[in-house]
Design a protein around this motif. Structure first.
Motif, PDB file in Angstrom:
ATOM      1  N   PHE A 173      44.504  40.457  29.450  1.00 47.13           N
ATOM      2  CA  PHE A 173      43.609  41.648  29.583  1.00 47.13           C
ATOM      3  C   PHE A 173      44.195  42.909  29.716  1.00 47.13           C
ATOM      4  N   LEU A 174      45.619  43.044  29.471  1.00 42.85           N
ATOM      5  CA  LEU A 174      46.359  44.081  29.256  1.00 42.85           C
ATOM      6  C   LEU A 174      46.267  44.822  27.992  1.00 42.85           C
ATOM      7  N   ASN A 175      45.414  44.075  26.889  1.00 47.87           N
ATOM      8  CA  ASN A 175      45.155  44.671  25.855  1.00 47.87           C
ATOM      9  C   ASN A 175      43.582  45.052  25.516  1.00 47.87           C
ATOM     10  N   HIS A 176      42.931  44.914  26.716  1.00 47.42           N
ATOM     11  CA  HIS A 176      41.410  45.184  26.526  1.00 47.42           C
ATOM     12  C   HIS A 176      41.127  46.450  26.198  1.00 47.42           C
ATOM     13  N   SER A 178      39.169  48.502  27.488  1.00 49.31           N
ATOM     14  CA  SER A 178      38.575  49.328  28.567  1.00 49.31           C
ATOM     15  C   SER A 178      40.040  49.702  29.425  1.00 49.31           C
ATOM     16  N   PRO A 179      40.115  50.854  29.718  1.00 56.35           N
ATOM     17  CA  PRO A 179      41.229  51.165  30.660  1.00 56.35           C
ATOM     18  C   PRO A 179      40.880  50.809  32.123  1.00 56.35           C
ATOM     19  N   GLU A 180      39.629  50.823  32.504  1.00 57.07           N
ATOM     20  CA  GLU A 180      39.378  50.284  33.713  1.00 57.07           C
ATOM     21  C   GLU A 180      39.829  48.497  33.865  1.00 57.07           C
ATOM     22  N   VAL A 181      39.664  48.030  32.764  1.00 57.03           N
ATOM     23  CA  VAL A 181      40.177  46.428  32.923  1.00 57.03           C
ATOM     24  C   VAL A 181      41.634  46.430  33.129  1.00 57.03           C
ATOM     25  N   ARG A 182      42.233  47.465  32.062  1.00 51.58           N
ATOM     26  CA  ARG A 182      43.632  47.231  32.445  1.00 51.58           C
ATOM     27  C   ARG A 182      44.347  47.557  33.443  1.00 51.58           C
ATOM     28  N   GLN A 183      43.840  48.541  34.073  1.00 53.99           N
ATOM     29  CA  GLN A 183      43.911  48.810  35.569  1.00 53.99           C
ATOM     30  C   GLN A 183      43.841  47.878  36.453  1.00 53.99           C
ATOM     31  N   ALA A 184      42.772  47.220  36.530  1.00 61.37           N
ATOM     32  CA  ALA A 184      42.327  46.264  37.443  1.00 61.37           C
ATOM     33  C   ALA A 184      43.534  45.140  37.183  1.00 61.37           C
ATOM     34  N   THR A 185      44.015  44.779  35.851  1.00 59.32           N
ATOM     35  CA  THR A 185      44.612  43.761  35.741  1.00 59.32           C
ATOM     36  C   THR A 185      46.004  43.987  36.209  1.00 59.32           C
ATOM     37  N   CYS A 186      46.603  45.324  36.220  1.00 66.45           N
ATOM     38  CA  CYS A 186      47.734  45.669  36.975  1.00 66.45           C
ATOM     39  C   CYS A 186      47.622  45.366  38.317  1.00 66.45           C
ATOM     40  N   LEU A 187      46.582  45.710  39.106  1.00 62.86           N
ATOM     41  CA  LEU A 187      46.507  45.750  40.354  1.00 62.86           C
ATOM     42  C   LEU A 187      46.315  44.104  40.643  1.00 62.86           C
ATOM     43  N   ALA A 188      45.787  43.493  39.802  1.00 62.56           N
ATOM     44  CA  ALA A 188      45.576  41.868  40.107  1.00 62.56           C
ATOM     45  C   ALA A 188      47.075  41.279  40.045  1.00 62.56           C
ATOM     46  N   TYR A 189      47.908  41.701  39.264  1.00 62.50           N
ATOM     47  CA  TYR A 189      49.331  41.047  39.269  1.00 62.50           C
ATOM     48  C   TYR A 189      50.008  41.532  40.617  1.00 62.50           C
ATOM     49  N   ALA A 190      49.792  42.752  41.183  1.00 60.19           N
ATOM     50  CA  ALA A 190      50.132  42.910  42.426  1.00 60.19           C
ATOM     51  C   ALA A 190      49.590  42.082  43.583  1.00 60.19           C
ATOM     52  N   ARG A 191      48.259  42.085  43.543  1.00 62.58           N
ATOM     53  CA  ARG A 191      47.617  41.302  44.725  1.00 62.58           C
ATOM     54  C   ARG A 191      48.062  39.657  44.567  1.00 62.58           C
ATOM     55  N   GLY A 192      48.191  39.311  43.458  1.00 65.15           N
ATOM     56  CA  GLY A 192      48.744  37.840  43.131  1.00 65.15           C
ATOM     57  C   GLY A 192      50.084  37.536  43.434  1.00 65.15           C
TER      58      GLY A 192
END
Length: 281
Positions: A173-176, A178-192
């Motif tokens: 998803f880092l290649n998505h 949509s910047p919103e998807v990429r942003q959500a992915t970065c935060l998902a790494y942190a939460r996980g």
């Protein structure tokens, strides 16, 4: 005396019939939109997954279904995850499905983390629909992206470091588009707590163009205590946004070098008290 008793009895019967009639009217009539939302908010506030709330998940009005889905997620009643996942996969409104995907993350039913990422991937693959009308294409892409964003956000609330397959799936998803998807992915790494994704995030932030996404990646690096990202932390030390400077100072605080001490000393004179406080820590 007999007539008086009869009158009382008659009045009692009339009152009883009136009460029955009102009860039937109030329970059988169609609720207005405002009344439905009020009932949903009431159930959410009292943490009661009522039969009526469950019914509103299939209401004819998509706004009612959307609000009901969010309430069900917040209540987090046992077994509510299945109902929400069914909405994700079957609701005719993408807005409702997207809200249900996020709400699913609020239930803490961890088994849905990977299925939600599968949903996000499915909608990511729909980003280039073959439609002739450009307006329709842009509208569909926007909706598909929203679905992917909310699915990733929902999954991120369920992730933990033991979910290796789900965390690895985030990389794509880092290649998505949509910047919103990429942003959500970065935060998902942190939460996980994806401690092994430091290098992935460092490579990502180097090529990313969107400023907000880069800041989210910076947050993830700091949260995951990635010491190898020291050059990235230095790069953001002079940012105008105090929040970004705070992240930079937090990152530098992970290191133990003369350069780090020098930069933190400079941060003690920052014009923002929160940055100074972070430097003191």
């Amino acid at each position: 005396m007999t007539k008086f008793i009869r009158k009382l009895g008659f009045i009692a019967v009339v009152v009883l019939l009136a009460l029955v009639a009102y009860y039937l009217y109030d329970n059988l009539r169609e609720r207005t939109y405002t009344e439905k939302i009020a009932e949903i908010i009431h159930d959410e506030g009292t943490r009661v997954f009522s039969p009526q709330l469950k019914k509103y998940l299939t209401d004819i009005n998509p706004k009612v279904r959307e609000r009901a889905a969010l309430a069900v997620g917040r209540i987090g009643a046992k077994g509510s995850g299945k109902l929400l996942f069914d909405l994700v996969n079957s609701d005719s409104s993408l807005n409702v499905a997207a809200t249900a995907a996020f709400a699913l993350g609020l239930t803490h039913e961890k088994k849905y983390a990977l299925p939600l990422l599968d949903v996000a991937l499915d909608y990511s693959l729909k980003e280039n629909p073959k439609l002739k009308d450009l307006t329709k294409v842009e509208s569909k892409i926007k909706l598909n992206s929203k679905m992917s964003v909310m699915a990733v956000k929902g999954a991120s609330l369920l992730l933990d470091s033991s979910m290796v397959d789900a965390i690895d799936m985030l990389d794509g998803f880092l290649n998505h588009i949509s910047p919103e998807v990429r942003q959500a992915t970065c935060l998902a790494y942190a939460r996980g707590e994806a401690k092994n994704k430091g290098k992935v995030l460092m490579n990502f932030i180097a090529r990313e163009k969107d400023k907000d996404v880069k800041i989210s990646a910076l947050y993830a690096l700091v949260h995951l205590s990635v010491k190898e990202a020291q050059n990235i932390y230095y790069d953001y030390f002079s940012e105008t946004d105090p929040f970004v400077r705070i992240l930079s100072v937090q990152g530098l605080g992970l290191l133990d070098t003369p350069e780090q001490v020098h930069e933190l000393t400079i941060a003690l004179n920052d014009n923002n008290d929160k940055v100074v406080l972070q430097a003191v820590k």
